[in-house]
Scaffold this motif. Structure first.
Motif, PDB file in Angstrom:
ATOM      1  N   VAL A  73      -4.637  -2.151   2.021  1.00 22.44           N
ATOM      2  CA  VAL A  73      -4.083  -1.138   0.867  1.00 22.44           C
ATOM      3  C   VAL A  73      -3.869  -1.912  -0.075  1.00 22.44           C
ATOM      4  CG1 VAL A  73      -1.991   0.444   0.788  1.00 22.44           C
ATOM      5  CG2 VAL A  73      -3.024  -0.018   2.952  1.00 22.44           C
ATOM      6  N   LYS A  74      -4.232  -1.210  -1.500  1.00 22.75           N
ATOM      7  CA  LYS A  74      -4.083  -1.911  -2.797  1.00 22.75           C
ATOM      8  C   LYS A  74      -2.957  -1.247  -3.522  1.00 22.75           C
ATOM      9  CE  LYS A  74      -8.237  -3.850  -3.050  1.00 22.75           C
ATOM     10  NZ  LYS A  74      -8.875  -3.606  -1.727  1.00 22.75           N
ATOM     11  N   PRO A  75      -2.347  -2.367  -4.183  1.00 20.15           N
ATOM     12  CA  PRO A  75      -0.926  -1.930  -4.906  1.00 20.15           C
ATOM     13  C   PRO A  75      -1.499  -1.204  -6.120  1.00 20.15           C
ATOM     14  CG  PRO A  75      -1.533  -4.359  -5.681  1.00 20.15           C
ATOM     15  CD  PRO A  75      -2.565  -3.746  -4.275  1.00 20.15           C
ATOM     16  N   ILE A  76      -0.591  -0.098  -6.487  1.00 21.12           N
ATOM     17  CA  ILE A  76      -0.928   0.863  -7.644  1.00 21.12           C
ATOM     18  C   ILE A  76       0.162   0.779  -8.618  1.00 21.12           C
ATOM     19  CG2 ILE A  76      -1.688   3.326  -8.033  1.00 21.12           C
ATOM     20  CD1 ILE A  76      -3.525   1.916  -5.914  1.00 21.12           C
ATOM     21  N   GLY A  77      -0.144   0.978  -9.912  1.00 20.00           N
ATOM     22  CA  GLY A  77       0.958   0.846 -10.838  1.00 20.00           C
ATOM     23  C   GLY A  77       1.180   2.384 -11.358  1.00 20.00           C
ATOM     24  N   LEU A  78       2.346   2.485 -12.258  1.00 16.57           N
ATOM     25  CA  LEU A  78       2.552   3.719 -12.845  1.00 16.57           C
ATOM     26  C   LEU A  78       1.701   4.566 -13.475  1.00 16.57           C
ATOM     27  CD1 LEU A  78       6.397   2.633 -14.009  1.00 16.57           C
ATOM     28  CD2 LEU A  78       5.736   3.895 -11.993  1.00 16.57           C
ATOM     29  N   GLY A  79       0.671   3.582 -14.050  1.00 13.50           N
ATOM     30  CA  GLY A  79      -0.293   4.166 -14.882  1.00 13.50           C
ATOM     31  C   GLY A  79      -1.031   5.143 -14.005  1.00 13.50           C
ATOM     32  N   ALA A  80      -1.407   4.766 -12.884  1.00 10.27           N
ATOM     33  CA  ALA A  80      -2.249   5.540 -12.091  1.00 10.27           C
ATOM     34  C   ALA A  80      -1.431   6.590 -11.410  1.00 10.27           C
ATOM     35  CB  ALA A  80      -2.990   4.759 -10.970  1.00 10.27           C
ATOM     36  N   ARG A  81      -0.316   6.222 -11.104  1.00 14.00           N
ATOM     37  CA  ARG A  81       0.741   7.197 -10.606  1.00 14.00           C
ATOM     38  C   ARG A  81       0.763   8.658 -11.545  1.00 14.00           C
ATOM     39  NH1 ARG A  81       4.935   7.930  -6.920  1.00 14.00           N
ATOM     40  NH2 ARG A  81       7.045   8.606  -7.869  1.00 14.00           N
ATOM     41  N   ASP A  82       0.632   8.240 -12.808  1.00 13.21           N
ATOM     42  CA  ASP A  82       0.829   9.161 -13.750  1.00 13.21           C
ATOM     43  C   ASP A  82      -0.507  10.176 -13.749  1.00 13.21           C
ATOM     44  OD1 ASP A  82       2.242  10.645 -15.873  1.00 13.21           O
ATOM     45  OD2 ASP A  82       0.759   9.955 -17.229  1.00 13.21           O
ATOM     46  N   SER A  83      -1.606   9.486 -13.856  1.00 13.55           N
ATOM     47  CA  SER A  83      -3.086  10.226 -13.817  1.00 13.55           C
ATOM     48  C   SER A  83      -3.277  11.253 -12.572  1.00 13.55           C
ATOM     49  CB  SER A  83      -4.013   9.294 -14.240  1.00 13.55           C
ATOM     50  OG  SER A  83      -4.247   8.281 -13.476  1.00 13.55           O
ATOM     51  N   LEU A 110      -7.822   2.692 -13.573  1.00 16.47           N
ATOM     52  CA  LEU A 110      -8.987   3.718 -13.049  1.00 16.47           C
ATOM     53  C   LEU A 110      -9.174   3.430 -11.883  1.00 16.47           C
ATOM     54  CD1 LEU A 110     -11.588   4.025 -15.935  1.00 16.47           C
ATOM     55  CD2 LEU A 110     -10.277   5.687 -15.052  1.00 16.47           C
ATOM     56  N   ASN A 111      -9.529   1.996 -11.508  1.00 11.42           N
ATOM     57  CA  ASN A 111      -9.862   1.500 -10.001  1.00 11.42           C
ATOM     58  C   ASN A 111      -8.557   2.019  -8.932  1.00 11.42           C
ATOM     59  OD1 ASN A 111     -12.143   0.622 -11.109  1.00 11.42           O
ATOM     60  ND2 ASN A 111     -11.478  -1.477 -11.023  1.00 11.42           N
ATOM     61  N   GLU A 112      -7.545   1.764  -9.863  1.00  5.90           N
ATOM     62  CA  GLU A 112      -6.345   2.023  -8.873  1.00  5.90           C
ATOM     63  C   GLU A 112      -6.224   3.556  -8.379  1.00  5.90           C
ATOM     64  OE1 GLU A 112      -2.816   0.461 -10.704  1.00  5.90           O
ATOM     65  OE2 GLU A 112      -3.849  -1.611 -10.782  1.00  5.90           O
ATOM     66  N   HIS A 113      -6.625   4.520  -9.394  1.00  8.89           N
ATOM     67  CA  HIS A 113      -6.672   5.788  -9.327  1.00  8.89           C
ATOM     68  C   HIS A 113      -7.388   6.228  -8.240  1.00  8.89           C
ATOM     69  CE1 HIS A 113      -6.317   9.888 -11.063  1.00  8.89           C
ATOM     70  NE2 HIS A 113      -7.357  10.021 -10.234  1.00  8.89           N
ATOM     71  N   LYS A 129       0.877  -5.919 -14.848  1.00  8.34           N
ATOM     72  CA  LYS A 129       1.476  -6.000 -15.987  1.00  8.34           C
ATOM     73  C   LYS A 129       2.689  -5.241 -15.934  1.00  8.34           C
ATOM     74  CE  LYS A 129       0.041  -4.598 -20.641  1.00  8.34           C
ATOM     75  NZ  LYS A 129       1.642  -4.628 -21.082  1.00  8.34           N
ATOM     76  N   LEU A 130       3.767  -5.577 -16.293  1.00 14.55           N
ATOM     77  CA  LEU A 130       5.258  -5.039 -16.259  1.00 14.55           C
ATOM     78  C   LEU A 130       5.574  -4.198 -17.452  1.00 14.55           C
ATOM     79  CD1 LEU A 130       6.940  -7.857 -14.260  1.00 14.55           C
ATOM     80  CD2 LEU A 130       6.116  -5.582 -13.141  1.00 14.55           C
ATOM     81  N   ILE A 131       6.127  -3.059 -17.238  1.00 13.17           N
ATOM     82  CA  ILE A 131       6.498  -2.313 -18.336  1.00 13.17           C
ATOM     83  C   ILE A 131       8.153  -1.996 -18.197  1.00 13.17           C
ATOM     84  CG2 ILE A 131       4.608  -1.568 -19.575  1.00 13.17           C
ATOM     85  CD1 ILE A 131       5.441   1.253 -18.180  1.00 13.17           C
ATOM     86  N   ASP A 132       8.853  -1.563 -19.309  1.00  8.21           N
ATOM     87  CA  ASP A 132      10.214  -1.029 -18.837  1.00  8.21           C
ATOM     88  C   ASP A 132       9.880   0.361 -18.743  1.00  8.21           C
ATOM     89  OD1 ASP A 132      13.319  -1.036 -19.303  1.00  8.21           O
ATOM     90  OD2 ASP A 132      12.670   0.803 -20.194  1.00  8.21           O
ATOM     91  N   PHE A 133      10.630   0.936 -17.475  1.00  9.22           N
ATOM     92  CA  PHE A 133      10.670   2.516 -17.025  1.00  9.22           C
ATOM     93  C   PHE A 133      11.681   2.768 -16.556  1.00  9.22           C
ATOM     94  CE2 PHE A 133       9.796   5.767 -14.273  1.00  9.22           C
ATOM     95  CZ  PHE A 133       8.906   6.679 -15.034  1.00  9.22           C
ATOM     96  N   GLY A 134      12.554   3.466 -17.330  1.00 10.63           N
ATOM     97  CA  GLY A 134      13.872   4.077 -16.930  1.00 10.63           C
ATOM     98  C   GLY A 134      14.747   3.005 -16.639  1.00 10.63           C
ATOM     99  N   GLY A 135      14.632   1.879 -17.437  1.00  4.59           N
ATOM    100  CA  GLY A 135      15.547   0.881 -17.377  1.00  4.59           C
ATOM    101  C   GLY A 135      15.244  -0.107 -16.156  1.00  4.59           C
ATOM    102  N   TRP A 136      14.133   0.018 -15.592  1.00  4.06           N
ATOM    103  CA  TRP A 136      13.717  -0.979 -14.445  1.00  4.06           C
ATOM    104  C   TRP A 136      12.421  -1.598 -15.249  1.00  4.06           C
ATOM    105  CZ3 TRP A 136      15.564  -1.223  -9.701  1.00  4.06           C
ATOM    106  CH2 TRP A 136      16.655  -0.582  -9.375  1.00  4.06           C
ATOM    107  N   HIS A 189       0.195  -1.403 -14.244  1.00 11.98           N
ATOM    108  CA  HIS A 189      -1.027  -1.578 -13.473  1.00 11.98           C
ATOM    109  C   HIS A 189      -1.105  -3.009 -12.964  1.00 11.98           C
ATOM    110  CE1 HIS A 189      -3.283  -3.985 -16.798  1.00 11.98           C
ATOM    111  NE2 HIS A 189      -2.787  -2.911 -17.449  1.00 11.98           N
ATOM    112  N   TYR A 190      -2.325  -3.200 -12.153  1.00  7.12           N
ATOM    113  CA  TYR A 190      -2.599  -4.597 -11.587  1.00  7.12           C
ATOM    114  C   TYR A 190      -3.896  -4.985 -11.845  1.00  7.12           C
ATOM    115  CZ  TYR A 190       1.559  -3.396  -8.695  1.00  7.12           C
ATOM    116  OH  TYR A 190       2.761  -2.922  -7.865  1.00  7.12           O
ATOM    117  N   GLY A 191      -4.406  -4.738 -13.070  1.00  5.53           N
ATOM    118  CA  GLY A 191      -5.727  -4.941 -13.621  1.00  5.53           C
ATOM    119  C   GLY A 191      -6.525  -3.604 -14.088  1.00  5.53           C
TER     120      GLY A 191
END
Lengths: 365, 129
Positions: A216-226, A34-37, A17-24, A29-31
Motif C-alpha cells: 500500500v502506497k502513502p498518499i498526500g493531500l494533493g491526490a486526496r483533493d483530486s 499523479l502517481n498517487e492518484h 513534501k510537507l505543507i501547513d494544512f489547518g494548522g497541521w 505528496h511523496y513524489g
C-alpha cells in the motif's frame, strides 16, 4: 507552531513534501501527486488523516441533541455502526461544517469533523449543548488512517485484531465496527472502496509500516483533493462555508425535511430559501484546453454569472473538472473565464468517477 | 534543493532560463521551477509573431496543484513555440533545459541577455529564498 501527527517521522522517511494544512504539518505528496492518484484508483493507498477531529458524544439526551444540531436526521440510523453524512448549520442555514456521525448506541455517537474548523465546531457544539447535557469528549488520543482503493480492504484484513477481522470484512458501505479503541469504518473521501481506521497513537506506526510492507502506497493531500473532486465530494472552506447553504452547495440530499416537526438549527432559513430561485451547484467538464480552478468566473448565457468553487485536472478523465455555483436555470453549457479567455465547459451530473469507473460521457470532449 | 543549473545559460528571477542560439533566444523554465510545480498537465504558449516586453506575462503552466504565469525574460518577437508540449507537458519535467524548451524569441536587443542572472547568481538567489 504547527501540529504534527504521530506519523510525522514516517512521512519524512517516505519522502513526503510537507505543507501547513489547518494548522497541521501534513504531507502534500511523496513524489508525484499523479502517481498517487492512480495508485488509489487502481490498487490501494494510505492517507494519514489524524489531523481530523474525532469527538465522542455520550448521554441520555444524545438523540434529541443530534436531531436539533444536524441538518440530516440521525433517526435514519437504524443499525448500530451505521454512519451518516450531514451538515451542521447556523440559524441562517449557512454551513458551519460537514461531518460524519456514527451511531454506536442509543446513548453514544461518534463524530468526525474537519481539522480547519476544529475550534469553532467544538465551541458551537458546546454552546448548543446547554439544555441537553451531553458529554462531549474530543479524542486527541486517537490517530486516523484512511486506506482506500479496490485492494484496500483486502490489504488491511490481516492487520486487524482477530476479534475485528470478520466483522470488519463483513461491513457494508457506510458502516463501522469497533473493539476497545480500534474503530473501523467502511467510509472514505476518494470514491473508492476502503476503510477509515481510528486507533490509539501508539498503534498507528505499526499499521502504517505493515500496510506499506503489503504494497500500500502513502498518499498526500494533493491526490486526496483530486480524488475527492472526481468523486463529487465537497471540501469545506472551498465549496461551502458559513455564507452558503446546503441548497447552494449540492448538498440538498443531506437535508432531512421529514418529519416536518423536527426542528433543526437552520431549518427555517432553508425552508424559506427552498421556494426562492437560489444558486445551484453543478459539476463541470472543461471542453477547451486549460484547467479549472477555484474562483474563476463562469458565464451562463441568459441566466447570469457564477463561479468555480474548486477545480483541478482529473487524472482519470484526462480533462479539467470542477464544481461551480451557478444561477438556477435550464442550460447544458457555460463559459469559464481563464486568463482573459472564455472557454467552453459542459454541465455534468456528479460524480465524475466512482469505484474506478468514469461516470461522465467522455465523447463530449 | 535547487536542482540542476547549467553554467552556459542565463536566468530570470521568475525562474525562466535563456540560451542564445546564434542570436535567437530559447526560453524555458528551470529544473527548480518544474520541481516546485509538480506534475504538469497543461501549457499555454504565446502565439508566434507576438511582440513581448521584458517581464511581460506571455505563457502559463498548469500543474495538478496550481496555475503559474510565465514571463518573457527579454523584449522581442516570438518566432517559435515548442509544439510537443501541447500533448506532452511532462517533457518539461523530464528535460527542462533541452526538449522542454517553451518558446524562441528574436530579441529587440541582443545585449539584453546581459541583464539576466548568471548561473552563479541564480543559484545564490535560490539559496537565499
Amino acid at each position: 507552531m504547527s501540529k504534527k501527527t504521530a506519523l510525522y517521522q514516517k512521512h519524512l522517511d517516505a519522502g513526503a513534501k510537507l505543507i501547513d494544512f489547518g494548522g497541521w504539518e501534513m504531507p502534500v505528496h511523496y513524489g508525484s501527486q499523479l502517481n498517487e492518484h492512480h495508485q488509489v484508483r487502481q490498487d490501494a493507498g494510505i492517507f494519514d488523516v489524524s489531523h481530523m477531529t474525532i469527538v465522542d458524544l455520550v448521554g441520555e439526551n444524545i438523540k434529541p441533541f443530534l436531531r436539533f444540531l444536524l441538518a440530516n436526521n440521525i433517526d435514519k440510523l437504524k443499525q448500530t455502526g451505521k454512519a451518516l453524512y450531514t451538515c451542521m448549520l447556523n440559524e441562517q442555514g449557512g454551513i458551519i461544517d460537514d461531518l460524519i456521525v456514527y451511531y454506536q448506541s442509543n446513548t453514544q455517537f461518534r463524530m468526525v469533523v474537519n481539522a480547519a474548523t476544529h475550534d469553532k465546531d467544538l465551541a458551537w457544539i458546546q454552546q448548543q449543548n446547554t439544555n441537553f447535557n451531553v458529554q462531549i469528549t474530543e479524542r486527541t488520543d486517537l490517530s486516523m488512517l484512511a486506506v482506500q482503493g479496490p485492494q484496500a480492504r483486502e490489504k488491511v484484513k490481516s492487520l486487524l485484531p482477530e476479534a475485528l477481522q470478520t466483522s470488519a470484512m463483513a461491513l457494508k458501505p457506510f458502516n463501522a465496527c469497533w473493539q476497545a479503541d480500534v474503530f473501523i469504518a467502511r467510509t472514505g473521501y476518494t470514491g473508492e472502496d476502503g476503510f477509515e481506521i481510528m486507533l490509539p497513537h501508539e498503534q498507528v506506526s505499526d499499521y502504517w509500516d505493515k500496510l506499506l510492507a503489503a504494497g500500500v502506497k502513502p498518499i498526500g493531500l494533493g491526490a486526496r483533493d483530486s480524488l475527492r473532486l472526481e468523486a463529487g465530494m465537497n471540501l469545506y472552506g472551498t465549496d461551502m462555508d458559513e455564507t452558503k447553504t446546503p441548497l447552494e452547495s449540492g448538498l440538498t440530499w443531506t437535508v432531512a425535511w421529514q418529519p416536518d416537526e423536527r426542528n433543526f438549527i437552520g431549518r427555517q432559513a432553508l425552508e424559506n430559501q427552498k421556494s426562492t430561485r437560489h444558486p445551484v451547484f453543478h459539476g463541470l467538464v472543461l471542453l477547451d484546453k486549460g484547467v479549472l480552478r477555484g474562483h474563476q468566473k463562469v458565464y451562463v448565457e441568459n441566466f447570469g454569472e457564477g463561479e468555480i468553487t474548486s477545480g483541478s485536472f482529473s487524472p482519470t478523465l484526462n480533462a479539467a473538472i470542477g464544481f461551480s455555483r451557478l444561477p438556477a436555470g435550464d442550460y447544458q453549457q457555460v463559459e469559464v473565464e481563464i486568463r482573459n479567455k472564455r472557454l467552453r465547459a459542459k454541465v455534468v451530473k456528479l460524480p465524475f468517477v466512482r469505484n474506478g469507473q468514469v461516470c461522465v460521457d467522455l465523447n463530449i470532449l | 534543493m535547487s536542482g540542476d543549473i547549467p553554467k552556459n545559460l542565463r536566468y530570470a528571477e521568475t525562474h525562466e532560463w535563456v540560451r542564445n542560439d546564434d542570436g535567437i533566444f530559447v526560453v524555458g523554465i528551470t529544473d527548480h521551477a518544474q520541481e516546485a510545480l509538480g506534475d504538469l498537465v497543461f501549457v499555454e504558449l504565446p502565439e508566434e509573431g507576438r511582440e513581448v516586453n521584458a517581464k511581460e506575462e506571455c505563457a502559463a503552466i498548469d500543474s495538478v496543484k496550481a496555475a503559474s504565469d510565465l514571463y518573457s525574460p527579454v523584449a522581442g518577437k516570438i518566432v517559435a513555440i515548442n509544439p510537443a508540449l501541447e500533448d506532452e507537458p511532462e517533457i518539461i519535467s523530464n528535460s527542462p533545459y533541452e526538449d522542454g524548451w517553451l518558446f524562441k524569441i528574436e530579441p529587440t536587443d541582443i545585449n539584453s541577455l546581459d541583464s539576466l542572472l548568471t548561473a552563479e547568481q541564480y543559484k545564490q538567489k535560490l539559496e537565499e529564498a
